[in-house]
Design a protein around this motif. Structure first.
Motif, mmCIF file in Angstrom:
data_model
loop_
_atom_site.group_PDB
_atom_site.id
_atom_site.type_symbol
_atom_site.label_atom_id
_atom_site.label_comp_id
_atom_site.label_asym_id
_atom_site.label_seq_id
_atom_site.Cartn_x
_atom_site.Cartn_y
_atom_site.Cartn_z
ATOM 1 N N ALA A 63 0.841 -1.198 0.000
ATOM 2 C CA ALA A 63 0.000 0.000 0.000
ATOM 3 C C ALA A 63 0.877 1.249 0.000
ATOM 4 C CB ALA A 63 -0.902 0.002 1.228
ATOM 5 N N PRO A 64 0.368 2.326 -0.584
ATOM 6 C CA PRO A 64 1.128 3.577 -0.570
ATOM 7 C C PRO A 64 1.083 4.249 0.804
ATOM 8 C CG PRO A 64 -0.967 3.907 -1.673
ATOM 9 C CD PRO A 64 -0.902 2.445 -1.329
ATOM 10 N N HIS A 65 2.183 4.875 1.172
ATOM 11 C CA HIS A 65 2.268 5.570 2.457
ATOM 12 C C HIS A 65 3.014 6.884 2.278
ATOM 13 C CE1 HIS A 65 1.001 1.844 4.356
ATOM 14 N NE2 HIS A 65 1.990 1.212 3.771
ATOM 15 N N ASP A 66 2.786 7.780 3.238
ATOM 16 C CA ASP A 66 3.604 8.989 3.322
ATOM 17 C C ASP A 66 3.852 9.287 4.797
ATOM 18 O OD1 ASP A 66 1.287 10.153 4.299
ATOM 19 O OD2 ASP A 66 1.031 11.560 2.646
ATOM 20 N N VAL A 103 1.784 11.317 10.997
ATOM 21 C CA VAL A 103 0.836 10.308 10.532
ATOM 22 C C VAL A 103 1.150 9.961 9.083
ATOM 23 C CG1 VAL A 103 -1.052 11.166 12.008
ATOM 24 C CG2 VAL A 103 -0.854 11.983 9.644
ATOM 25 N N CYS A 104 0.596 8.853 8.650
ATOM 26 C CA CYS A 104 0.506 8.559 7.220
ATOM 27 C C CYS A 104 -0.876 9.049 6.826
ATOM 28 C CB CYS A 104 0.646 7.059 6.971
ATOM 29 S SG CYS A 104 0.129 6.593 5.306
ATOM 30 N N THR A 105 -0.962 9.927 5.848
ATOM 31 C CA THR A 105 -2.256 10.525 5.527
ATOM 32 C C THR A 105 -3.237 9.504 4.937
ATOM 33 O OG1 THR A 105 -1.458 11.264 3.377
ATOM 34 C CG2 THR A 105 -1.290 12.828 5.179
ATOM 35 N N TYR A 106 -2.757 8.379 4.457
ATOM 36 C CA TYR A 106 -3.630 7.353 3.868
ATOM 37 C C TYR A 106 -4.197 6.405 4.923
ATOM 38 C CZ TYR A 106 -1.402 9.064 -0.311
ATOM 39 O OH TYR A 106 -0.953 9.882 -1.306
ATOM 40 N N HIS A 107 -3.524 6.313 6.053
ATOM 41 C CA HIS A 107 -3.955 5.364 7.097
ATOM 42 C C HIS A 107 -3.829 6.024 8.460
ATOM 43 C CE1 HIS A 107 -2.011 3.163 3.683
ATOM 44 N NE2 HIS A 107 -3.201 2.594 3.687
ATOM 45 N N GLU A 108 -4.437 7.212 8.520
ATOM 46 C CA GLU A 108 -4.260 8.086 9.674
ATOM 47 C C GLU A 108 -4.667 7.456 11.009
ATOM 48 O OE1 GLU A 108 -5.204 12.767 10.239
ATOM 49 O OE2 GLU A 108 -5.367 11.939 8.216
ATOM 50 N N VAL A 110 -4.357 4.298 11.991
ATOM 51 C CA VAL A 110 -3.436 3.287 12.532
ATOM 52 C C VAL A 110 -1.963 3.693 12.431
ATOM 53 C CG1 VAL A 110 -4.905 1.260 12.335
ATOM 54 C CG2 VAL A 110 -3.604 2.037 10.337
ATOM 55 N N MET A 111 -1.618 4.454 11.398
ATOM 56 C CA MET A 111 -0.201 4.799 11.211
ATOM 57 C C MET A 111 0.087 6.161 11.824
ATOM 58 S SD MET A 111 0.731 3.305 7.426
ATOM 59 C CE MET A 111 2.497 3.606 7.594
ATOM 60 N N ARG A 112 0.467 6.112 13.096
ATOM 61 C CA ARG A 112 0.765 7.319 13.853
ATOM 62 C C ARG A 112 2.090 7.125 14.544
ATOM 63 N NH1 ARG A 112 -3.021 10.737 15.422
ATOM 64 N NH2 ARG A 112 -4.922 10.662 14.202
HETATM 65 CU CU LIG Z 1 0.032 4.416 5.213
#
Ligand SMILES: [Cu+2]
Length: 118
Positions: A63-66, A103-108, A110-112
């Protein structure tokens, strides 16, 4: 070695030492944070001021992340990394003491991540 050469060389070597030592002492520390489906690892990090944080996208990601800085000590410029699925790194040096929330803006949800600089 002639006495004259020695007399000339000693101050030169001392000067080199004086300039080389602080450069070594100021050598930048780096910490790597994994950007993984779907978490930053470690999720919480405490570092010294001047630490370079290197976010590394896992090669197995699907999956894409930032990485987006959402909250930081006063005066720190916010940043957002490029978006990628795998195979890139992104780095920022954190100099100001305080708490940084990312955060990852795509999975805010859970990805903190929280980085404390002190
Ligand atoms: Cu992500």
């Amino acid at each position: 070695m002639s006495r004259r050469l020695t007399i000339l060389l000693v101050p030169v070597l001392l000067l080199v030492a004086v300039f080389a030592l602080p450069a070594q002492g100021a050598k930048q520390k780096a910490k790597t944070v994994g950007v993984i489906d779907y978490a930053f690892t470690p999720r919480r990090l405490t570092v010294r001021p001047g630490t370079k944080i290197v976010w590394k996208w896992d090669s197995a990601n699907s999956a894409p992340h930032d990485v987006k800085l959402t909250s930081a000590p006063k005066g720190v410029k916010k940043f957002t990394s490029p978006t990628a699925t795998a195979g890139i790194t992104f780095a920022r040096t954190l100099t100001r003491r305080g708490t940084y929330r990312l955060v990852c803006t795509y999975h805010e949800n859970v990805m903190r991540e929280v980085i404390v600089v002190k």
